[in-house]
Design an enzyme around this catalytic site. Structure first.
Site, short mmCIF file in Angstrom:
data_model
loop_
_atom_site.label_atom_id
_atom_site.label_comp_id
_atom_site.label_asym_id
_atom_site.label_seq_id
_atom_site.Cartn_x
_atom_site.Cartn_y
_atom_site.Cartn_z
N ASP A 49 0.81 -1.22 0.00
CA ASP A 49 0.00 0.00 0.00
C ASP A 49 0.85 1.26 0.00
OD1 ASP A 49 -2.35 -1.36 -0.14
OD2 ASP A 49 -2.95 -1.04 1.95
N GLY A 50 1.98 1.23 0.69
CA GLY A 50 2.85 2.40 0.70
C GLY A 50 3.31 2.76 -0.70
N ARG A 54 2.49 6.10 -3.11
CA ARG A 54 3.54 6.87 -3.79
C ARG A 54 3.27 6.94 -5.29
NH1 ARG A 54 6.64 4.08 0.02
NH2 ARG A 54 7.40 2.52 -1.49
N THR A 159 -10.04 2.53 6.76
CA THR A 159 -9.71 1.24 7.37
C THR A 159 -8.28 1.20 7.88
OG1 THR A 159 -9.01 0.31 5.26
CG2 THR A 159 -11.32 0.04 5.86
N TYR A 161 -5.11 4.01 9.48
CA TYR A 161 -4.81 4.68 10.75
C TYR A 161 -6.09 5.10 11.47
CZ TYR A 161 -2.19 7.90 13.83
OH TYR A 161 -1.63 8.56 14.91
N ASN A 162 -7.06 5.59 10.72
CA ASN A 162 -8.32 6.03 11.30
C ASN A 162 -9.00 4.91 12.09
OD1 ASN A 162 -11.00 7.68 11.30
ND2 ASN A 162 -11.55 5.80 10.22
N SER A 164 -7.57 2.23 13.35
CA SER A 164 -6.75 1.91 14.52
C SER A 164 -6.98 2.88 15.67
CB SER A 164 -5.27 1.91 14.13
OG SER A 164 -4.98 0.90 13.19
N ALA A 183 -6.34 9.55 20.83
CA ALA A 183 -6.15 9.53 22.29
C ALA A 183 -6.62 10.83 22.93
CB ALA A 183 -4.69 9.26 22.63
#
Length: 259
Positions: A49-50, A54, A159, A161-162, A164, A183
């Site tokens: 995915d990275g 890019r 799906t 970072y959000n 997580s 947090a």
């Protein structure tokens, strides 16, 4: 809905620096040939995915559809690697994505623009919590968010970072964005919001010298920001191609039932 593709599309093969991706690129070029980005009908991205992100940042403006094959650690935006590439391209289903357009102002007065296909995230730079205010369409909704930071995610990025950070998974094509605190300490009961995609979001860092904050658009990081404005791009759109048995909409739906 399948995307019409010529019987023998011209393919430009792109690969991450990982050895398996480089080896696959050589094998595919030997089998199907290779051409330049400008001459290609479709781009084939080999990696994770990275690398896909890019590729979209570098070639998204070309208007070429992108078919990804997973040869990396994470492959939510990729298809499985198979030999029958031409058949898969013929059957591929398109997913059209609009990136977020971000404008960041730094302490030194520099303005930086960037696009994000997954998310824009503001994060504290030190051990001290960030103080951030949130305006939506010119109206202040959160006077002071105290916490590690805040995320704005697209449906395709919801799906990652959000999710997580306990944010919602958004259906593809819902024309919505996820606004998710990271947090949060105050407001204690605020867990984020789902916004219309055309919402203009403005973050102001309230104590930037004592509590510095960085912003990251996908992988592009800008440090020491004082204000960040985000809106959906009205000019740029990219097309990703997916195998019909596991298209992007189905992947996003399935993630909501993962255990």
């Amino acid at each position: 809905m399948e995307m019409m593709m010529t019987a023998a599309p011209r393919i430009a093969f792109l690969a991450s620096t990982a050895e398996p991706a480089q080896r696959a690129r050589q094998e595919l070029m030997a089998r199907y040939g290779d051409c330049s980005i400008e001459e290609a009908d479709v781009l084939c991205a080999l990696g994770g995915d990275g690398f896909m992100l890019r590729t979209l940042h570098r070639y998204g403006a070309s208007g070429k559809p992108v078919y990804g094959m997973k040869l990396g650690s994470v492959g939510f935006l990729m298809n499985q690697y198979h030999d029958d590439l031409l058949e898969r391209l013929q059957r591929a289903e398109p997913a059209k994505l609009r990136p977020l357009q971000m404008m960041a102002q730094t302490e030194s007065g520099v303005s930086v623009e960037s696009l994000a296909y997954n998310e824009v995230s503001l994060l504290r730079q030190t051990h001290q919590a960030a103080y951030i205010s949130i305006d939506l369409n010119g109206q202040t909704r959160i006077d002071e968010l105290t916490g590690d930071g805040v995320i704005v995610a697209t449906p395709a990025g919801s799906t990652a970072y959000n999710y997580s950070a306990h944010g919602p998974i958004l259906p593809l094509g819902s024309h919505t964005l996820a606004l998710t605190p990271i947090a949060p300490y105050r407001p204690r009961r605020w867990r984020g919001a789902i916004l219309k995609a055309d919402t203009e979001i403005r973050f102001r860092v309230l104590d930037p010298y004592k509590r510095p904050v960085s912003v990251t658009a996908d992988s592009h990081e800008i440090r020491d920001v004082v204000e960040v404005t985000i809106r959906e791009s009205t000019e740029q759109r990219v097309t990703l191609l997916f195998d019909p048995e596991h298209n992007l909409e189905e992947r996003i739906f399935s993630e909501q039932f993962a255990v």
